[in-house]
Design a protein around this motif. Structure first.
Motif, mmCIF file in Angstrom:
data_model
loop_
_atom_site.group_PDB
_atom_site.id
_atom_site.type_symbol
_atom_site.label_atom_id
_atom_site.label_comp_id
_atom_site.label_asym_id
_atom_site.label_seq_id
_atom_site.Cartn_x
_atom_site.Cartn_y
_atom_site.Cartn_z
ATOM 1 N N LEU A 15 5.367 18.949 -12.026
ATOM 2 C CA LEU A 15 6.557 18.101 -12.024
ATOM 3 C C LEU A 15 7.102 18.006 -13.445
ATOM 4 O O LEU A 15 6.400 17.568 -14.363
ATOM 5 C CB LEU A 15 6.210 16.700 -11.510
ATOM 6 C CG LEU A 15 7.317 15.633 -11.596
ATOM 7 C CD1 LEU A 15 8.477 16.000 -10.679
ATOM 8 C CD2 LEU A 15 6.773 14.263 -11.247
ATOM 9 N N SER A 71 16.845 16.917 -7.650
ATOM 10 C CA SER A 71 15.551 17.600 -7.691
ATOM 11 C C SER A 71 15.696 18.980 -7.082
ATOM 12 O O SER A 71 16.512 19.207 -6.184
ATOM 13 C CB SER A 71 14.477 16.804 -6.935
ATOM 14 O OG SER A 71 14.810 16.692 -5.563
ATOM 15 N N GLU A 116 13.071 22.749 -6.508
ATOM 16 C CA GLU A 116 11.798 23.432 -6.745
ATOM 17 C C GLU A 116 12.057 24.893 -7.057
ATOM 18 O O GLU A 116 12.741 25.594 -6.311
ATOM 19 C CB GLU A 116 10.871 23.311 -5.530
ATOM 20 C CG GLU A 116 9.486 23.905 -5.790
ATOM 21 C CD GLU A 116 8.474 23.554 -4.715
ATOM 22 O OE1 GLU A 116 7.405 24.190 -4.687
ATOM 23 O OE2 GLU A 116 8.746 22.632 -3.928
ATOM 24 N N CYS A 124 8.513 21.521 -9.574
ATOM 25 C CA CYS A 124 9.555 20.614 -9.096
ATOM 26 C C CYS A 124 10.255 20.021 -10.315
ATOM 27 O O CYS A 124 9.628 19.340 -11.132
ATOM 28 C CB CYS A 124 8.947 19.509 -8.226
ATOM 29 S SG CYS A 124 10.189 18.474 -7.425
#
Length: 299
Positions: free
Chosen positions: A92, A125, A127, A132
């Motif tokens: 993340l 957001s 990925e 991510c």
């Protein structure tokens, strides 16, 4: 620095680990000092007991001919961030863009005749490559970030390149944004809302293109002209954009999409159209991309 502070404070309470991933672009004489400041600040917070660590990477090289410094720096920055994250098992990555950044991006894309994908600006957001990427403050006004900085007494670096007038975003901030906000106080909120609507539209376009490509693109990545020609003009253009994103390494300009729509169906086999990095060729009822060997300039 505000986001790093907020993440460090939250991690301290939750048992998580935070890494400050710093990219040295090699473009400004102050870059070494910036590196040292972030590293020292992380060490200071770590001494406070916060689980904050520092990692940095220096970019090498320079933009290729025809590539803007902004584009080169952005591409290199995200590649470096991804490398540093993967090396440390980080899944993340938080980015500190706020609502004003989003509104500016929408305006800049509109000035470049951007379609839904461009006007969608920056996602909250996404990925990519197992990481991510999240912008937790994309709906927060700049004023809230500034208030956070003042409240916690956070020191930060003000990059002098933000004042260089040859950069489009800087010109927008210096000469247009204040007047726009004065005339339309809700401009920032409205433009951020436009980005959200365009994100939905871009997602719909991508889903439609996937359906059309299933019947119009063969296993070799070539467009079947007869199937493609049966689509509406809007779906033809949409398919070409997504086909190019997958099979053309440098994308496809709108002018070429217009030419293919007007000429490809009636063209003879062997006809071709210059494209970035090569050419689009008609062969046996197909449209295929043929890269230019050696020069890579589409000539």
């Amino acid at each position: 620095m505000a986001l790093l502070h907020a993440a460090g404070a939250a991690a301290h309470a939750s048992g998580l680990q935070v890494w400050a991933l710093h990219v040295h672009h090699g473009l400004m004489p102050q870059a070494d000092a910036w590196w040292a400041y972030v590293e020292q600040q992380c060490a200071s917070w770590a001494q406070r007991g916060w689980p904050v660590h520092f990692a940095g990477e220096r970019l090498s090289g320079r933009p290729v001919r025809g590539q803007s410094i902004e584009a080169w720096a952005r591409e290199g920055r995200y590649q470096a961030l991804a490398r540093m994250a993967r090396q440390r098992g980080i899944a993340l990555v938080l980015l500190a863009h706020h609502r004003r950044d989003q509104a500016e991006t929408v305006l800049l894309q509109a000035m470049r005749s951007g379609g839904p994908a461009g006007l969608a600006a920056m996602p909250h957001s996404v990925e990519r490559h197992g990481i991510c990427w999240v912008r937790p403050w994309i709906d927060q006004p700049r004023e809230s970030v500034e208030a956070y900085v003042r409240h916690h007494g956070i020191r930060y670096v003000d990059d002098p390149s933000n004042d260089e007038p040859h950069l489009a975003r800087n010109r927008l901030r210096a000469h247009a944004w204040e007047a726009l906000a004065a005339a339309f106080p809700q401009a920032e909120v409205a433009l951020a809302g436009t980005a959200r609507r365009m994100q939905e539209a871009a997602a719909c376009n991508a889903e439609l293109a996937a359906l059309d490509m299933a019947s119009c693109v063969n296993g070799q990545g070539s467009v079947l002209i007869s199937e493609w020609a049966s689509l509406s003009a809007a779906r033809q253009a949409n398919l070409l954009r997504h086909w190019a994103a997958e099979y053309l390494p440098k994308g496809i300009p709108e002018t070429l999409i217009n030419r293919l729509q007007g000429q490809a169906l009636g063209a003879r086999n062997g006809s071709w159209w210059p494209a970035p990095g090569g050419r689009v060729v008609r062969e046996k009822g197909h449209l295929a991309f043929a890269p230019t060997v050696g020069r890579g300039d589409g000539t």
